[in-house]
Design a protein around this motif. Sequence first.
Motif, short mmCIF file in Angstrom:
data_model
loop_
_atom_site.label_atom_id
_atom_site.label_comp_id
_atom_site.label_asym_id
_atom_site.label_seq_id
_atom_site.Cartn_x
_atom_site.Cartn_y
_atom_site.Cartn_z
N ARG A 30 -8.80 2.11 18.91
CA ARG A 30 -9.10 1.94 20.33
C ARG A 30 -9.97 0.69 20.47
O ARG A 30 -11.14 0.68 20.09
CB ARG A 30 -9.83 3.16 20.88
N SER A 31 -9.37 -0.37 21.01
CA SER A 31 -10.07 -1.64 21.08
C SER A 31 -11.22 -1.59 22.09
O SER A 31 -11.30 -0.68 22.92
CB SER A 31 -9.11 -2.77 21.48
N SER A 32 -12.07 -2.58 22.00
CA SER A 32 -13.23 -2.64 22.90
C SER A 32 -12.81 -2.89 24.35
O SER A 32 -13.61 -2.73 25.27
CB SER A 32 -14.19 -3.75 22.45
N LYS A 57 -9.57 -5.54 13.29
CA LYS A 57 -10.09 -4.92 14.51
C LYS A 57 -10.75 -5.96 15.41
O LYS A 57 -10.60 -5.92 16.64
CB LYS A 57 -11.08 -3.80 14.16
N LEU A 58 -11.47 -6.89 14.80
CA LEU A 58 -12.09 -7.97 15.58
C LEU A 58 -11.02 -8.82 16.26
O LEU A 58 -11.17 -9.23 17.41
CB LEU A 58 -12.95 -8.85 14.67
N PHE A 59 -9.91 -9.06 15.54
CA PHE A 59 -8.82 -9.85 16.11
C PHE A 59 -8.18 -9.12 17.28
O PHE A 59 -7.90 -9.72 18.33
CB PHE A 59 -7.77 -10.16 15.03
N LEU A 60 -7.97 -7.82 17.14
CA LEU A 60 -7.39 -7.03 18.22
C LEU A 60 -8.32 -6.99 19.44
O LEU A 60 -7.86 -7.05 20.58
CB LEU A 60 -7.09 -5.61 17.74
N ASP A 61 -9.61 -6.90 19.20
CA ASP A 61 -10.57 -6.96 20.31
C ASP A 61 -10.49 -8.30 21.02
O ASP A 61 -10.53 -8.38 22.26
CB ASP A 61 -12.00 -6.76 19.79
#
Length: 346
Positions: free
Chosen positions: A110-112, A275-279
């Motif tokens: 679940r992205s930011s 995850k940082l990239f998806l955010d």
Amino acid sequence: MKKSTKFLNLVLALLLLFAAACGKEKSKNDKISAKSNEVTVYSPLFPDAINSVTNGFTKKTGIKVNLVVAGTGELLKRIQAESENPLGDVIFGGGAESLNSYKKYFAPYRSSNHNNIDPLFRDPEDKWFGFAVLPMVMIYNTDLVTKEEAPTSWNDLINPKWNGKIAMASPVKSGSAYTITATLLTAFGKDSETGFDFVKKFIANLDGKVLGGSSAVPKGVVDKEYYIGLTLESSAVKYKNAGGHIEITYPSEGTSVVADGAALIKGATNEENAKLFLDYIGSKEVQEILATKFNIRGVRTDVALPKGLGPISDIKLLDYDFDWASKSKKDIIKRWKNIVSGKELR
């Protein structure tokens, strides 16, 4: 005494071997847990958009992006084949129904930006989320086709005068081409054989000319290799705004609008960076870049529409069944291949 000495030497040797093994295991574990400074991204998007986003991410975070570019279908099969030992971390792009059909190879995240994304464009299990909204459209070259004779409906695509003059990518390799195929089936009867009756006539009118990737469609029409093309709205607008002699048509029967999605690959080596990239790609900053530089409709509720594009409400939409398109992909692709190869009569 000699036996005692031999026994002590054996014990000492075993202890040394055990210590060495522990050291190696510790070194191995340290390597696994060490934070990397890279992320491997699989993407079917066109180079300008990919490079703009990945360069921005590296500048913002210092994390190097290893990029693998190919068609959606090829990338998903690659993720499947690598599932026991994933080499990629993220897939960035691809029709949401295509991603959804491979969702067992993705990890929930679940992205930011979750709350800023319309629920229509994200997976309930958080296995993928959309970052762009993509209407499927027809385009034609204005030097080759007059406005009066230009196709205005999907049904116009089976007119014999367009035989061999239509640019269409293979749905086997292209996610957007698969969406277009599912859209045609929806328009003419997905729950009966009438949908495939139309698809057979359409394939016959392609006259064996099926392109390997979606990016070749608008380029082929702009370069006058083809009179008509079936493509994404964003790709069409990109070429039109760059001076290409094309016009866009939204078919009178209605069209589909699906999300271009992104997902975290299960077992990703660089999971935290992924995850940082998806955010990052779901952030307002990137959504505004996609809208202003690449005319791509975003999924966030707080980003303005790209210049020159009206709201989705202005486009006639089909009742496109996303779950059906996702679950039926394998069967639809199989029938497409059989029709193209002649195994199933047209």
